[in-house]
Design an enzyme around this catalytic site. Structure first.
Site, PDB file in Angstrom:
ATOM      1  N   ASP A 136      -7.952 137.435  39.685  1.00  0.00           N
ATOM      2  CA  ASP A 136      -8.038 138.763  39.069  1.00  0.00           C
ATOM      3  C   ASP A 136      -9.275 138.937  38.198  1.00  0.00           C
ATOM      4  OD1 ASP A 136      -5.574 139.317  40.255  1.00  0.00           O
ATOM      5  OD2 ASP A 136      -4.465 138.631  38.501  1.00  0.00           O
ATOM      6  N   LYS A 168     -12.937 140.574  41.479  1.00  0.00           N
ATOM      7  CA  LYS A 168     -13.652 140.269  42.734  1.00  0.00           C
ATOM      8  C   LYS A 168     -13.764 141.510  43.612  1.00  0.00           C
ATOM      9  CE  LYS A 168     -10.592 137.088  43.662  1.00  0.00           C
ATOM     10  NZ  LYS A 168      -9.850 137.123  42.393  1.00  0.00           N
ATOM     11  N   GLY A 228      -4.465 140.715  45.175  1.00  0.00           N
ATOM     12  CA  GLY A 228      -4.489 142.157  44.933  1.00  0.00           C
ATOM     13  C   GLY A 228      -5.858 142.482  44.376  1.00  0.00           C
ATOM     14  N   HIS A 229      -6.689 143.133  45.188  1.00  0.00           N
ATOM     15  CA  HIS A 229      -8.071 143.427  44.785  1.00  0.00           C
ATOM     16  C   HIS A 229      -8.204 144.932  44.563  1.00  0.00           C
ATOM     17  CE1 HIS A 229      -9.493 139.494  46.938  1.00  0.00           C
ATOM     18  NE2 HIS A 229      -8.639 139.277  45.973  1.00  0.00           N
ATOM     19  N   GLN A 269      -7.860 134.830  44.950  1.00  0.00           N
ATOM     20  CA  GLN A 269      -7.421 133.964  43.849  1.00  0.00           C
ATOM     21  C   GLN A 269      -8.643 133.484  43.052  1.00  0.00           C
ATOM     22  OE1 GLN A 269      -5.732 133.214  47.207  1.00  0.00           O
ATOM     23  NE2 GLN A 269      -4.565 134.916  46.430  1.00  0.00           N
TER      24      GLN A 269
HETATM   25  P1  GDP Z   1      -9.431 140.806  41.750  1.00  0.00           P
HETATM   26  O1  GDP Z   1      -8.115 140.280  42.233  1.00  0.00           O
HETATM   27  O2  GDP Z   1     -10.356 139.695  41.330  1.00  0.00           O
HETATM   28  O3  GDP Z   1     -10.082 141.742  42.727  1.00  0.00           O
HETATM   29  O4  GDP Z   1      -9.125 141.620  40.434  1.00  0.00           O
HETATM   30  P2  GDP Z   1      -7.917 142.681  40.203  1.00  0.00           P
HETATM   31  O5  GDP Z   1      -8.219 143.922  40.941  1.00  0.00           O
HETATM   32  O6  GDP Z   1      -6.619 142.034  40.450  1.00  0.00           O
HETATM   33  O7  GDP Z   1      -8.015 142.872  38.638  1.00  0.00           O
HETATM   34  C1  GDP Z   1      -9.188 143.276  38.017  1.00  0.00           C
HETATM   35  C2  GDP Z   1      -8.901 144.564  37.253  1.00  0.00           C
HETATM   36  O8  GDP Z   1      -9.998 144.843  36.410  1.00  0.00           O
HETATM   37  C3  GDP Z   1      -8.756 145.770  38.148  1.00  0.00           C
HETATM   38  O9  GDP Z   1      -7.832 146.646  37.568  1.00  0.00           O
HETATM   39  C4  GDP Z   1     -10.152 146.405  38.141  1.00  0.00           C
HETATM   40  O10 GDP Z   1     -10.136 147.793  38.397  1.00  0.00           O
HETATM   41  C5  GDP Z   1     -10.556 146.119  36.737  1.00  0.00           C
HETATM   42  N1  GDP Z   1     -11.977 145.979  36.480  1.00  0.00           N
HETATM   43  C6  GDP Z   1     -12.910 145.279  37.161  1.00  0.00           C
HETATM   44  N2  GDP Z   1     -14.070 145.258  36.483  1.00  0.00           N
HETATM   45  C7  GDP Z   1     -13.845 145.966  35.356  1.00  0.00           C
HETATM   46  C8  GDP Z   1     -14.637 146.266  34.203  1.00  0.00           C
HETATM   47  O11 GDP Z   1     -15.782 145.871  34.093  1.00  0.00           O
HETATM   48  N3  GDP Z   1     -14.048 147.000  33.219  1.00  0.00           N
HETATM   49  C9  GDP Z   1     -12.777 147.472  33.315  1.00  0.00           C
HETATM   50  N4  GDP Z   1     -12.297 148.210  32.324  1.00  0.00           N
HETATM   51  N5  GDP Z   1     -11.999 147.184  34.361  1.00  0.00           N
HETATM   52  C10 GDP Z   1     -12.529 146.435  35.357  1.00  0.00           C
HETATM   53  P1  IMO Z   2      -6.333 137.672  43.469  1.00  0.00           P
HETATM   54  O1  IMO Z   2      -7.010 137.486  44.800  1.00  0.00           O
HETATM   55  C1  IMO Z   2      -3.965 135.999  40.247  1.00  0.00           C
HETATM   56  C2  IMO Z   2      -1.005 132.978  41.305  1.00  0.00           C
HETATM   57  C3  IMO Z   2       0.457 133.341  41.119  1.00  0.00           C
HETATM   58  C4  IMO Z   2       1.007 131.971  40.779  1.00  0.00           C
HETATM   59  C5  IMO Z   2       0.205 131.043  41.680  1.00  0.00           C
HETATM   60  C6  IMO Z   2       0.905 130.697  42.984  1.00  0.00           C
HETATM   61  O2  IMO Z   2      -5.833 139.054  43.237  1.00  0.00           O
HETATM   62  O3  IMO Z   2      -7.183 137.135  42.362  1.00  0.00           O
HETATM   63  P2  IMO Z   2       1.385 132.067  45.223  1.00  0.00           P
HETATM   64  O4  IMO Z   2       2.140 133.342  45.446  1.00  0.00           O
HETATM   65  O5  IMO Z   2      -0.022 132.101  45.678  1.00  0.00           O
HETATM   66  O6  IMO Z   2       2.119 130.863  45.744  1.00  0.00           O
HETATM   67  O7  IMO Z   2       1.373 131.883  43.622  1.00  0.00           O
HETATM   68  O8  IMO Z   2      -1.002 131.721  41.974  1.00  0.00           O
HETATM   69  N1  IMO Z   2      -1.774 133.915  42.158  1.00  0.00           N
HETATM   70  C7  IMO Z   2      -2.661 134.791  41.671  1.00  0.00           C
HETATM   71  N2  IMO Z   2      -3.003 135.081  40.403  1.00  0.00           N
HETATM   72  N3  IMO Z   2      -4.604 136.595  41.274  1.00  0.00           N
HETATM   73  C8  IMO Z   2      -4.306 136.294  42.551  1.00  0.00           C
HETATM   74  O9  IMO Z   2      -4.995 136.778  43.594  1.00  0.00           O
HETATM   75  C9  IMO Z   2      -3.261 135.376  42.805  1.00  0.00           C
HETATM   76  N4  IMO Z   2      -2.693 134.873  43.923  1.00  0.00           N
HETATM   77  C10 IMO Z   2      -1.802 133.963  43.515  1.00  0.00           C
HETATM   78  O10 IMO Z   2       0.625 134.262  40.082  1.00  0.00           O
HETATM   79  O11 IMO Z   2       0.685 131.644  39.448  1.00  0.00           O
HETATM   80 MG    MG Z   3      -6.098 140.497  41.809  1.00  0.00          MG
END
Ligand code: GDP
Ligand code: IMO
Ligand code: MG
Length: 422
Positions: free
Chosen positions: A13, A16, A40-41, A223
């Site tokens: 998270d 990415k 979840g991206h 991840q």
């Molecule tokens: P990912 O799994 O690495 O793609 O990240 P996620 O989407 O799960 O979580 C990142 C969160 O941060 C999302 O809600 C994005 O919209 C948000 N985000 C990314 N870059 C920024 C930033 O620079 N500022 C803010 N406020 N939100 C950001």
């Molecule tokens: P993105 O791509 C954050 C974490 C789960 C748990 C561990 C194992 O959005 O960054 P799993 O279901 O893979 O067996 O869970 O890994 N986890 C993540 N945490 N971002 C993710 O993906 C994750 N995918 C798995 O919360 O701790």
């Molecule tokens: Mg994510």
């Protein structure tokens, strides 16, 4: 742009999805190589929020080919729903998406086993996403998994599935769970298989042809480094190689064709799920949650938050061979008076400059902090390096020095335009 691998440098998270979306502009093909719909991206295009789970984030840009590589585990029902959801939002999903025929399939028994194992672990639970990821990769390693090529072959699929359900129902019963109805699983999976058949192909050959034509590939990590099955905080990890090396195995593109590795990291740290997080801090968790931020994109769980951990990220730079780093969510620290950065750990009387292997030792680590004065002004309108407050620039420069890779991007908000090239 050359072939670029983008990976998460922390516990997932990191943002990415947003950075992939920015970099996709200069790529031809975006490839997912590991993980499944545990990912979840989030990407904002204008005011519309998209959350991608299996489909590469490149799908949101026109004329880009998206590849779900062999290293991904695919829940076909979930993929069908994701495609339908994207189409409903007006995103074209057709010939611009291909799926590897050798990617493994996630079945309902994987999800059931994931849920029951977690339940039986009680306090020792991992906090998985309950998407069946661990059991699916487990079957792959045990050589009893079924792949996309099996799913789309009507005749042999029934026989193979029957065997797998029979065996897994015995395990489920022993765990006190309800056995699965073979006929229903077969019907649902056949239907999903029919829908997905046109997308399924030999993605290894396709990627090699594309490279021969001079196309640029962007590998979308899922991840993060510390969720990697080998390099993460085991056993509190996911079940795949999330790090840069996984991009080769998970796509069939060999190491010498990779040109650059970009690591994405937040300006602080988050983790969703259980396991050690040395720089965790209740104050910064409360601050970010109070702003409505840092809730999981897949499960909605509040993410645990802490200070930037330079010890961990320095290790991530090493393991992934990061050339460049992208720091996201700088704006999350806009109101903080004194910002801390973990620069070492202490366990008992001993100082560590790297992560101890034993998860028990990592859980006992007391971070050694460096402190930086906060800039205490909004940064989300900044578009150029020089628009950033002097103290924010000093903080970012310090992170760059501490982790040992070049800072190339800074993100100050979720939007495409809220990105600063350094
Ligand atoms: P990912 O799994 O690495 O793609 O990240 P996620 O989407 O799960 O979580 C990142 C969160 O941060 C999302 O809600 C994005 O919209 C948000 N985000 C990314 N870059 C920024 C930033 O620079 N500022 C803010 N406020 N939100 C950001
Ligand atoms: P993105 O791509 C954050 C974490 C789960 C748990 C561990 C194992 O959005 O960054 P799993 O279901 O893979 O067996 O869970 O890994 N986890 C993540 N945490 N971002 C993710 O993906 C994750 N995918 C798995 O919360 O701790
Ligand atoms: Mg994510």
């Amino acid at each position: 742009m050359a072939n670029t691998i983008l990976v998460g440098a922390q516990w997932g998270d990191e943002g990415k999805g947003k950075i992939i979306d920015v970099l996709t502009e200069r790529a031809d093909i975006v490839v997912r190589y590991a993980g499944g719909n545990n990912a979840g991206h989030t990407v904002f295009v204008g005011k519309t929020r998209y959350v991608l789970h299996l489909v590469p984030s490149g799908i949101l840009r026109k004329n880009k080919l998206c590849v779900i590589g062999n290293g991904v585990v695919i829940d076909p029902i979930s993929l069908v729903l994701e495609i339908a959801g994207l189409r409903k939002l007006g995103v074209k999903v057709g010939k611009n998406l291909v799926v590897s025929e050798t990617a493994h399939v996630v079945f309902p028994y994987h999800r059931e086993l994931d849920t029951h194992r977690e339940h039986h672990k009680g306090k020792q639970k991992i906090g998985t996403t309950k998407r069946g990821i661990g059991p699916a990769y487990g079957d792959k390693a045990a050589r009893v998994g079924l792949r996309m090529v099996d799913l789309i072959q009507g005749d042999t699929f029934e026989h193979k599935l029957r065997q797998r359900i029979r065996e897994n129902n015995e395990v489920l019963k022993a765990l006190g769970a309800k056995p699965l109805a073979f006929a229903k699983v077969l019907r649902d999976y056949r239907e999903a298989g029919e829908f997905l058949k046109p997308f399924v192909t030999n993605t290894v050959v396709l990627l090699h042809h594309a490279m021969a034509e001079g196309k640029d590939l962007l590998f979308e990590g899922a991840q993060g480094t510390f969720l990697d099955i080998d390099h993460g905080t085991y056993p509190y990890v996911t079940s795949s190689n999330t790090t840069a090396g996984g991009a080769c195995a998970g796509s069939g593109v060999p190491p010498h064709r990779m040109d650059r590795v970009v690591g994405v990291m937040k300006a602080y740290t988050t983790r969703v799920g259980e396991g050690p997080l040395p720089t965790e801090d209740a104050g910064i968790s409360d601050l970010l949650h109070g702003m409505g931020r840092e809730f999981g994109a897949t499960t909605g769980r509040p993410r645990r938050c802490g200070w930037f951990d330079a010890v961990a990220v320095r290790h991530a730079v090493m393991v992934n061979g990061m050339d460049d780093i992208a720091v996201t969510n700088l704006d999350g620290l806009d109101t903080v008076e004194t910002i801390r950065v973990g620069i070492g750990y202490r366990v008992g009387g001993r100082r560590y400059d790297h992560l101890p292997a034993a998860v028990e030792a990592l859980a006992q680590c007391e971070p050694i902090y460096a402190e930086f004065p906060g800039w205490r002004q909004p940064t989300s309108a900044a578009r150029r390096w020089k628009d950033l407050p002097v103290k924010a620039r000093a903080y970012l420069r310090a992170l760059q020095e501490l982790v040992g890779a070049r800072l190339s991007l800074v993100s100050v908000g979720p939007g495409r335009e809220q990105t600063i090239a350094v």
